[in-house]
Design a protein around this motif. Structure first.
Motif, PDB file in Angstrom:
ATOM      1  N   UNK A   1     -37.202  25.450 -21.882  1.00 38.63           N
ATOM      2  CA  UNK A   1     -36.626  24.882 -23.106  1.00 38.63           C
ATOM      3  C   UNK A   1     -37.654  24.919 -24.231  1.00 38.63           C
ATOM      4  N   UNK A   2     -38.905  24.631 -23.915  1.00 31.14           N
ATOM      5  CA  UNK A   2     -39.963  24.705 -24.930  1.00 31.14           C
ATOM      6  C   UNK A   2     -40.171  26.147 -25.389  1.00 31.14           C
ATOM      7  N   UNK A   3     -40.030  27.097 -24.451  1.00 31.94           N
ATOM      8  CA  UNK A   3     -40.110  28.517 -24.831  1.00 31.94           C
ATOM      9  C   UNK A   3     -39.007  28.873 -25.826  1.00 31.94           C
ATOM     10  N   UNK A   4     -37.822  28.291 -25.629  1.00 30.60           N
ATOM     11  CA  UNK A   4     -36.703  28.560 -26.546  1.00 30.60           C
ATOM     12  C   UNK A   4     -37.048  28.122 -27.961  1.00 30.60           C
ATOM     13  N   UNK A   5     -37.699  26.983 -28.089  1.00 34.85           N
ATOM     14  CA  UNK A   5     -38.081  26.498 -29.416  1.00 34.85           C
ATOM     15  C   UNK A   5     -39.059  27.464 -30.078  1.00 34.85           C
ATOM     16  N   UNK A   6     -40.004  27.967 -29.282  1.00 36.02           N
ATOM     17  CA  UNK A   6     -40.987  28.912 -29.824  1.00 36.02           C
ATOM     18  C   UNK A   6     -40.318  30.228 -30.225  1.00 36.02           C
ATOM     19  N   UNK A   7     -39.387  30.703 -29.411  1.00 40.13           N
ATOM     20  CA  UNK A   7     -38.690  31.949 -29.720  1.00 40.13           C
ATOM     21  C   UNK A   7     -37.821  31.777 -30.956  1.00 40.13           C
ATOM     22  N   UNK A   8     -37.189  30.613 -31.075  1.00 41.21           N
ATOM     23  CA  UNK A   8     -36.362  30.331 -32.244  1.00 41.21           C
ATOM     24  C   UNK A   8     -37.189  30.399 -33.523  1.00 41.21           C
ATOM     25  N   UNK A   9     -38.429  29.903 -33.459  1.00 41.02           N
ATOM     26  CA  UNK A   9     -39.318  29.965 -34.625  1.00 41.02           C
ATOM     27  C   UNK A   9     -39.629  31.420 -34.990  1.00 41.02           C
TER      28      UNK A   9
END
Length: 330
Positions: free
Chosen positions: A299-307
């Motif tokens: 889920x934290x990876x998703x936030x980074x990818x979204x950025x």
């Protein structure tokens, strides 16, 4: 003064102020507000546009110089100042107040960036913009407002959708305005001025290689690493949208995290989220395969990818999506 988002379009049809502050944590809303202001400024004769980035060396000295150099320009110009953070340093606050004290008659200053907190809104530079011009604070839609936002966007694009189609687009996006905007643009290309349903949405989200983002998500849940890598390669080299891939992966991670948390009536959970066989079995298997810490990391990876997708991080997107899929597969 502060403008309400609902009054933004009507305000731009009238006289413009010499300075604007546009603030939002949603890049899409911020960019659309800026684009609308640029279009209005062009109609008022502002032919030149200059963008200053906060990371540029001597940015605040440059802002002072721009004010003093105003008379050297033959054409009216827009000066865009994008803030990386609403926490403006002392020299920045002083430079902004210097500009506001005597703005050039041939220039329009647009300060934009993340939405400031209550304390920042009381600072001298922020209050100065509201005194000499206008501020616009844009918030992301939440709760029921989110599904209404999706429906309004479809209508604005010239399409109508039944309730199931709106709900599907709402559920998939999980609040990702940029990805939802991209999906609606693609729907508009295929179904201009038409009424769309769930089948239409799923069809449009497929890429030219005949692999869809749903096929990718299912392969990840099943832990089929080789097939997943093949699909990602086709999506990347076709017309696959990274934002849409992230949609379905993030949605499944949230579902898996809830299943893994324990104390869940699984059958009721599947009914509530409208999950039917065989996906129920794939989710059960993936929930047993993945640890709680692994899901949280995903889920934290998703936030980074979204950025990265939003342009806040220049690192390539597709390798990060591949790493996320591998984490979920293993």
């Amino acid at each position: 003064m502060r403008l309400k988002p609902t009054h933004w379009a009507s305000h731009l049809r009238g006289p413009l102020a010499s300075v604007y502050g546009l603030f939002s944590d949603e890049p899409l809303l911020l960019q659309e507000a800026e684009d609308a202001l640029m279009a209005a400024a062009a109609q008022h004769g502002f032919a030149q546009k200059q963008r200053l980035a906060q990371q540029d060396g001597g940015i605040w000295d440059a802002l002072r110089d721009e004010r003093d150099a105003g008379s050297l320009f033959a054409a009216q110009r827009v000066l865009l100042l994008r803030l990386d953070s609403p926490k403006v340093p002392k020299e920045g606050s002083a430079a902004l107040q210097y500009w506001l004290a005597s703005p050039p008659p041939d220039a329009l200053l647009v300060v934009s960036g993340p939405r400031p907190d209550a304390s920042t809104q009381k600072t001298a530079w922020f209050k100065g913009i509201e005194t000499h011009g206008h501020t616009l604070l844009l918030y992301r839609p939440e709760g029921r407002d989110w599904s209404r936002w999706v429906e309004e966007r479809l209508r604005a694009a010239g399409m109508q959708a039944d309730s199931a189609a709106v709900q599907l687009l709402t559920d998939l996006s999980a609040g990702n305005l940029g990805a939802c905007h991209q999906a609606i643009q693609r729907l508009q290309q295929v179904y201009p001025g038409q009424r769309i349903d769930v089948i239409a949405i799923r069809a449009v989200l497929a890429d030219s290689s005949q692999f869809t983002i749903y096929d990718l998500a299912d392969a990840v849940l099943r832990g089929e690493t080789e097939q997943m890598l093949h699909m990602l390669d086709r999506l990347r080299n076709g017309d696959g949208e990274p934002a849409l891939c992230l949609w379905v992966l993030h949605k499944d991670l949230r579902l898996l995290a809830e299943l893994r948390a324990g104390g869940v009536d699984v059958d009721a959970f599947f009914r509530q989220n409208r999950i039917f066989p065989p996906r129920q079995g794939w989710l059960r298997t993936a929930a047993r395969r993945l640890t709680r810490s692994g899901l949280q990391a995903g889920i934290e990876d998703c936030l980074a990818i979204d950025a990265r997708i939003k342009g806040q991080d220049p690192t390539p997107v597709w390798p990060a999506l591949t790493d996320l899929c591998l984490r979920m597969c293993r």
